[in-house]
Design a protein around this motif. Structure first.
Motif, short mmCIF file in Angstrom:
data_model
loop_
_atom_site.label_atom_id
_atom_site.label_comp_id
_atom_site.label_asym_id
_atom_site.label_seq_id
_atom_site.Cartn_x
_atom_site.Cartn_y
_atom_site.Cartn_z
N GLN A 54 0.82 -1.22 0.00
CA GLN A 54 0.00 0.00 0.00
C GLN A 54 0.85 1.26 0.00
O GLN A 54 0.64 2.17 -0.81
CB GLN A 54 -0.95 0.00 1.21
N GLN A 55 1.80 1.34 0.89
CA GLN A 55 2.59 2.57 1.04
C GLN A 55 3.34 2.90 -0.25
O GLN A 55 3.31 4.03 -0.73
CB GLN A 55 3.57 2.41 2.20
N VAL A 61 1.40 6.42 -7.12
CA VAL A 61 0.24 7.08 -7.74
C VAL A 61 0.26 8.57 -7.43
O VAL A 61 0.06 9.40 -8.31
CB VAL A 61 -1.08 6.43 -7.26
N GLN A 62 0.52 8.92 -6.17
CA GLN A 62 0.51 10.33 -5.78
C GLN A 62 1.57 11.12 -6.54
O GLN A 62 1.30 12.20 -7.05
CB GLN A 62 0.73 10.46 -4.27
N ARG A 75 -9.07 15.18 -6.31
CA ARG A 75 -8.94 14.16 -5.28
C ARG A 75 -8.62 12.83 -5.95
O ARG A 75 -9.04 12.57 -7.06
CB ARG A 75 -10.25 14.07 -4.51
N VAL A 76 -7.86 11.99 -5.24
CA VAL A 76 -7.51 10.68 -5.78
C VAL A 76 -7.83 9.62 -4.72
O VAL A 76 -7.50 9.78 -3.55
CB VAL A 76 -6.00 10.60 -6.14
N LYS A 77 -8.51 8.55 -5.16
CA LYS A 77 -8.77 7.39 -4.30
C LYS A 77 -8.04 6.21 -4.92
O LYS A 77 -8.20 5.93 -6.11
CB LYS A 77 -10.26 7.09 -4.22
N TRP A 90 -7.15 -2.81 0.74
CA TRP A 90 -6.95 -1.50 1.36
C TRP A 90 -7.46 -0.41 0.44
O TRP A 90 -7.69 -0.64 -0.74
CB TRP A 90 -5.48 -1.26 1.72
N THR A 91 -7.64 0.75 1.02
CA THR A 91 -8.04 1.93 0.25
C THR A 91 -7.41 3.16 0.90
O THR A 91 -7.24 3.20 2.11
CB THR A 91 -9.58 2.07 0.19
N GLU A 92 -7.04 4.10 0.08
CA GLU A 92 -6.45 5.35 0.59
C GLU A 92 -6.82 6.47 -0.36
O GLU A 92 -6.90 6.27 -1.57
CB GLU A 92 -4.93 5.21 0.70
N GLU A 93 -7.03 7.65 0.20
CA GLU A 93 -7.34 8.80 -0.65
C GLU A 93 -6.56 10.01 -0.22
O GLU A 93 -6.11 10.11 0.93
CB GLU A 93 -8.84 9.08 -0.68
#
Length: 163
Positions: A54-55, A61-62, A75-77, A90-93
Motif C-alpha cells: 500500500q505505502q 500514484v501520488q 482528489r484521488v482514491k 486496502w483503500t487510501e485517498e
C-alpha cells in the motif's frame, strides 16, 4: 502513440492515458491499474495476484498524478485488491493540493533560547561556537523559506546572524 502525446492526454485528464502510463510501470511487477474519473475524483484500482504494498503504490500514484498537474483532478482514491478476492485489501485517498504562487516571499526570523544547567561548564566562548554553528546550518539548509535572521540566546549572550 508517443510518450509525449500520452503524457499530454493524461494531463488533460484522459483516464485511458493515465492508466496506460501507470501500467507501463506496474505490469512488469504483475500489477494492473484501472482508472476512472468521477466528479473530479480520480479512482485508481490496483490489482495483482500478490499482496500489494500500500505505502509504495500510493506514493507511486501520488507522485505520478501530482506531476501531471491536471486541473480536472482534485482528489484521488487508490484501491488495492488481490485478484480473485471480492473485498478490497486496502483503500487510501488524498487531495491534490494546489500551490498558488506567493505575491511576496514570506520572510522568517528564527529565535532559539538555550536553557540548561549552568553547572555543566559551558563557557560563553563554547556557547558562541555552538550558536554560530547552529545559525550557519539553519541559514544554509533552509532553501524553501527566506530565513532573514537567526538569533540564539543562552540568557547571557545572544548570537544573531542576518542575511
Amino acid at each position: 502513440m508517443t510518450q509525449a502525446k500520452l503524457v499530454k492526454l493524461a494531463q488533460q485528464g484522459n483516464t485511458q492515458a493515465i492508466a496506460l502510463l501507470m501500467n507501463r510501470h506496474l505490469k512488469p511487477k504483475g500489477i494492473t491499474a484501472k482508472v476512472i474519473l468521477k466528479e473530479a475524483c480520480l479512482q485508481v484500482m490496483l490489482e495483482s495476484t500478490q499482496t500489494l504494498n500500500q505505502q509504495a503504490l500510493v506514493a507511486f500514484v501520488q507522485k505520478g498524478i501530482t506531476s501531471l498537474d491536471t486541473a480536472s483532478i482534485e482528489r484521488v482514491k487508490v484501491y488495492g485488491r488481490q485478484i480473485g478476492e471480492e473485498l478490497l485489501a486496502w483503500t487510501e485517498e488524498f487531495d491534490l493540493g494546489t500551490i498558488e504562487p506567493l505575491d511576496e516571499p514570506h520572510i522568517f526570523t528564527v529565535s532559539i533560547t538555550l536553557n540548561g544547567d549552568t553547572e555543566c561548564g559551558l563557557t560563553t566562548q563554547g556557547f558562541e561556537s555552538i550558536a554560530n554553528q547552529i545559525t550557519s546550518e539553519i541559514l544554509s539548509s533552509c532553501k524553501s523559506f527566506l530565513i532573514q535572521k537567526v538569533s540564539i540566546s543562552n540568557g547571557i549572550s545572544v548570537i544573531t546572524k542576518e542575511r
